[in-house]
Design an enzyme around this catalytic site. Structure first.
Site, PDB file in Angstrom:
ATOM      1  N   THR A 235       0.839  -1.190   0.000  1.00 47.79           N
ATOM      2  CA  THR A 235       0.000   0.000   0.000  1.00 47.79           C
ATOM      3  C   THR A 235       0.877   1.243   0.000  1.00 47.79           C
ATOM      4  O   THR A 235       1.814   1.339   0.792  1.00 47.79           O
ATOM      5  CB  THR A 235      -0.884  -0.052   1.270  1.00 47.79           C
ATOM      6  OG1 THR A 235      -1.809  -1.121   1.107  1.00 47.79           O
ATOM      7  CG2 THR A 235      -1.636   1.239   1.502  1.00 47.79           C
TER       8      THR A 235
ATOM      9  N   HIS B  13      -6.658 -10.818  -0.503  1.00 45.74           N
ATOM     10  CA  HIS B  13      -5.899 -10.491   0.717  1.00 45.74           C
ATOM     11  C   HIS B  13      -6.641 -11.048   1.927  1.00 45.74           C
ATOM     12  O   HIS B  13      -7.619 -10.461   2.397  1.00 45.74           O
ATOM     13  CB  HIS B  13      -5.772  -8.976   0.821  1.00 45.74           C
ATOM     14  CG  HIS B  13      -4.802  -8.506   1.864  1.00 45.74           C
ATOM     15  ND1 HIS B  13      -4.171  -9.347   2.743  1.00 45.74           N
ATOM     16  CD2 HIS B  13      -4.331  -7.251   2.153  1.00 45.74           C
ATOM     17  CE1 HIS B  13      -3.364  -8.633   3.539  1.00 45.74           C
ATOM     18  NE2 HIS B  13      -3.448  -7.367   3.193  1.00 45.74           N
TER      19      HIS B  13
ATOM     20  N   ASN C 292      -3.066 -10.409   7.511  1.00 46.02           N
ATOM     21  CA  ASN C 292      -2.821  -9.124   8.192  1.00 46.02           C
ATOM     22  C   ASN C 292      -4.039  -8.467   8.844  1.00 46.02           C
ATOM     23  O   ASN C 292      -4.097  -7.245   8.966  1.00 46.02           O
ATOM     24  CB  ASN C 292      -2.157  -8.135   7.223  1.00 46.02           C
ATOM     25  CG  ASN C 292      -0.777  -8.603   6.806  1.00 46.02           C
ATOM     26  OD1 ASN C 292      -0.252  -9.566   7.379  1.00 46.02           O
ATOM     27  ND2 ASN C 292      -0.184  -7.954   5.820  1.00 46.02           N
TER      28      ASN C 292
ATOM     29  N   TYR D 259      -7.332  -8.204   8.028  1.00 45.12           N
ATOM     30  CA  TYR D 259      -8.451  -7.586   7.290  1.00 45.12           C
ATOM     31  C   TYR D 259      -9.618  -8.582   7.188  1.00 45.12           C
ATOM     32  O   TYR D 259      -9.562  -9.666   7.775  1.00 45.12           O
ATOM     33  CB  TYR D 259      -7.957  -7.051   5.943  1.00 45.12           C
ATOM     34  CG  TYR D 259      -6.871  -6.016   6.172  1.00 45.12           C
ATOM     35  CD1 TYR D 259      -7.176  -4.816   6.808  1.00 45.12           C
ATOM     36  CD2 TYR D 259      -5.547  -6.271   5.841  1.00 45.12           C
ATOM     37  CE1 TYR D 259      -6.187  -3.877   7.088  1.00 45.12           C
ATOM     38  CE2 TYR D 259      -4.543  -5.338   6.110  1.00 45.12           C
ATOM     39  CZ  TYR D 259      -4.876  -4.145   6.738  1.00 45.12           C
ATOM     40  OH  TYR D 259      -3.899  -3.230   7.033  1.00 45.12           O
TER      41      TYR D 259
ATOM     42  N   ASN E 118      -2.614  -5.753  13.287  1.00 40.17           N
ATOM     43  CA  ASN E 118      -4.001  -5.274  13.409  1.00 40.17           C
ATOM     44  C   ASN E 118      -4.758  -5.923  14.556  1.00 40.17           C
ATOM     45  O   ASN E 118      -5.951  -6.235  14.448  1.00 40.17           O
ATOM     46  CB  ASN E 118      -4.767  -5.462  12.089  1.00 40.17           C
ATOM     47  CG  ASN E 118      -4.551  -4.304  11.137  1.00 40.17           C
ATOM     48  OD1 ASN E 118      -4.384  -3.156  11.565  1.00 40.17           O
ATOM     49  ND2 ASN E 118      -4.527  -4.587   9.840  1.00 40.17           N
TER      50      ASN E 118
HETATM   51  C1  LIG Z   1       4.740   0.152   2.810  1.00 39.88           C
HETATM   52  C2  LIG Z   1       4.151  -1.212   2.987  1.00 39.88           C
HETATM   53  C3  LIG Z   1       2.846  -1.458   2.558  1.00 39.88           C
HETATM   54  C4  LIG Z   1       2.301  -2.750   2.659  1.00 39.88           C
HETATM   55  N1  LIG Z   1       1.055  -2.978   2.158  1.00 39.88           N
HETATM   56  C5  LIG Z   1       0.585  -4.235   2.056  1.00 39.88           C
HETATM   57  C6  LIG Z   1      -0.610  -4.503   1.329  1.00 39.88           C
HETATM   58  O1  LIG Z   1      -1.234  -3.618   0.744  1.00 39.88           O
HETATM   59  N2  LIG Z   1      -1.033  -5.781   1.277  1.00 39.88           N
HETATM   60  C7  LIG Z   1      -0.349  -6.817   1.898  1.00 39.88           C
HETATM   61  O2  LIG Z   1      -0.769  -7.970   1.805  1.00 39.88           O
HETATM   62  N3  LIG Z   1       0.801  -6.585   2.570  1.00 39.88           N
HETATM   63  C8  LIG Z   1       1.297  -5.332   2.641  1.00 39.88           C
HETATM   64  N4  LIG Z   1       2.510  -5.099   3.245  1.00 39.88           N
HETATM   65  C9  LIG Z   1       3.311  -6.235   3.738  1.00 39.88           C
HETATM   66  C10 LIG Z   1       4.310  -6.684   2.640  1.00 39.88           C
HETATM   67  O3  LIG Z   1       3.651  -7.301   1.561  1.00 39.88           O
HETATM   68  C11 LIG Z   1       5.371  -7.668   3.206  1.00 39.88           C
HETATM   69  O4  LIG Z   1       4.705  -8.780   3.740  1.00 39.88           O
HETATM   70  C12 LIG Z   1       6.248  -7.034   4.280  1.00 39.88           C
HETATM   71  O5  LIG Z   1       6.768  -5.788   3.817  1.00 39.88           O
HETATM   72  C13 LIG Z   1       7.430  -7.938   4.706  1.00 39.88           C
HETATM   73  O6  LIG Z   1       8.254  -8.209   3.584  1.00 39.88           O
HETATM   74  P1  LIG Z   1       9.668  -7.435   3.397  1.00 39.88           P
HETATM   75  O7  LIG Z   1      10.480  -7.739   4.639  1.00 39.88           O
HETATM   76  O8  LIG Z   1      10.264  -8.041   2.158  1.00 39.88           O
HETATM   77  O9  LIG Z   1       9.387  -5.979   3.262  1.00 39.88           O
HETATM   78  C14 LIG Z   1       3.060  -3.811   3.216  1.00 39.88           C
HETATM   79  C15 LIG Z   1       4.349  -3.546   3.685  1.00 39.88           C
HETATM   80  C16 LIG Z   1       4.891  -2.275   3.564  1.00 39.88           C
HETATM   81  C17 LIG Z   1       6.316  -2.055   4.022  1.00 39.88           C
END
Ligand SMILES: Cc1cc2nc3c(=O)[nH]c(=O)nc-3n(C[C@H](O)[C@H](O)[C@H](O)COP(=O)(O)O)c2cc1C
Length: 359
Positions: A26, A176, A179, A181, A236
């Site tokens: 997001t 989704h 997390n 939702y 959440n």
């Molecule tokens: C800025 C940001 C926005 C995120 N938005 C979503 C999202 O819209 N949907 C989702 O399933 N996970 C979302 N996540 C979780 C990421 O998909 C991912 O699981 C998380 O960043 C851990 O992976 P990483 O260590 O490679 O960043 C978001 C994470 C970040 C950092």
């Protein structure tokens, strides 16, 4: 260095160039009508080196919106913007699935076209603050338990959003269910206190997501549908521990339906994940989900050792649009700036250089 990470993989009917998935993220840059700005087209185009991009979470209806600045896909204007994203990613040789998110109890009436209330499996308030339409942080409201009619309408909204995604040129959609939702709220006993067929037992708690996934598959074909879950996840204000049986019931129920992939957030080790992997017949995607790291020395072996077929990477893709190329060539990767993750303009969005354009 893992070579397997850079080999192709087939998801449903589509060929991915490599095993690295850009995780859904997001970025809160859509306008008040949920329409993405033109910069989003550039943002996704820049990151088409991923074998598959999963887009930022997108609401399937006005009622599904839980944060300011998240895009929707339930109007023609929103669809037009998404179709330009799909064209741009395909033009750059990539593949893209749209993530569909209804936030359920996480949200605020000021974001709802009809003034709310937030709908959820049960009237269980999240013990956290949520953003209003103007970005002010306030205690989360108590949601109202969904009626059967509202469950049916919500499922229909997901299905028509998926149809719009494919019409916009997306290769598929990701539901989704992670997390905290709406679908996760149904899966978890802490947020699902229902005593009808949607609650009370593992099979019943899985029912909403099963029906939802099947309705989306009926619309666009199961081979275009992925599902994201976060068993045990606490984000959440979820209390999803000791809920393994619900996830096993979910996977057993959906295993024969031909879905494109299962995408799980997991820690370094988990017996449940091994079992999910064993029971899930098609592509299995893993995200280390903050518990581990998404650096190549950690995710390379995940694919190399067959723990998963694909790995998804989040934050490193924000600051490295050419992440896969950097990894392949052994070029160091850039650090991300958390201050520009959510909302704002082009800075921290489309101005991260590639290895070849930086000084
Ligand atoms: C800025 C940001 C926005 C995120 N938005 C979503 C999202 O819209 N949907 C989702 O399933 N996970 C979302 N996540 C979780 C990421 O998909 C991912 O699981 C998380 O960043 C851990 O992976 P990483 O260590 O490679 O960043 C978001 C994470 C970040 C950092």
């Amino acid at each position: 260095m893992s070579d397997t990470l850079f080999t192709p993989w087939k998801v449903g009917g589509i060929e991915l160039a490599n095993r690295v998935v850009m995780a859904p993220m997001t970025r809160n840059r859509a306008d008040v009508d949920g329409v993405l700005p033109d910069s989003a087209i550039e943002y996704y185009r820049q990151r088409a080196c991923a074998g598959l991009i999963v887009t930022e979470a997108t609401q399937p209806s006005a009622a599904g919106q839980g944060y300011p600045g998240t895009p929707g896909l339930h109007t023609d204007a929103q669809q037009d913007a998404w179709s330009r994203v799909a064209d741009a990613v395909h033009g750059a040789g990539g593949r893209v699935f749209l993530q569909i998110m209804h936030t359920g109890r996480i949200g605020h009436a000021s974001l709802q076209a009809d003034g709310g209330p937030q709908l959820a499996p049960s009237a269980v308030r999240a013990n956290l603050e949520v953003a209003t339409a103007t970005g002010e942080m306030v205690p989360a409201p108590e949601p109202r338990a969904m009626t059967h009619k509202e469950i049916a309408t919500t499922i229909a909204d997901y299905a028509s959003c998926a149809a719009r995604a494919v019409a916009a040129g997306m290769d598929g959609v990701e539901i989704h269910a992670a997390n905290g939702y709406l679908p996760h709220q149904f899966l978890s006993p802490g947020t699902n206190r229902r005593d009808d067929e949607y609650g009370g037992s593992p099979v019943n708690r899985a029912r909403f997501l099963v029906e939802l996934s099947r309705a989306v598959a009926a619309q666009i074909g199961a081979e275009r549908v992925g599902i994201r879950i976060s068993p045990g996840g606490q984000f959440n204000d979820m209390a999803d521990r000791d809920n393994e049986d619900t996830y096993l019931a979910l996977v057993d129920e959906l295993a024969a339906d031909g879905f494109a992939y299962l995408h799980t957030l997991r820690g370094r080790t988990s017996v449940l994940h091994e079992e999910l992997r064993r029971r899930w017949p098609s592509t299995y995607v893993v995200n280390t989900g903050y518990m581990g790291s998404s650096e190549i020395d950690e995710i390379g072996p995940i694919v190399e050792n067959g723990v998963a077929d694909l790995v998804s990477v989040g934050r490193l893709f924000i600051s490295n649009p050419d992440l896969v190329d950097r990894w392949r060539s052994g070029t160091p990767r850039a650090e991300w700036d958390e201050d520009t993750f959510y909302a704002g303009g082009d800075r921290g969005y489309i101005d991260y250089p590639t290895a070849t354009t930086q000084d």
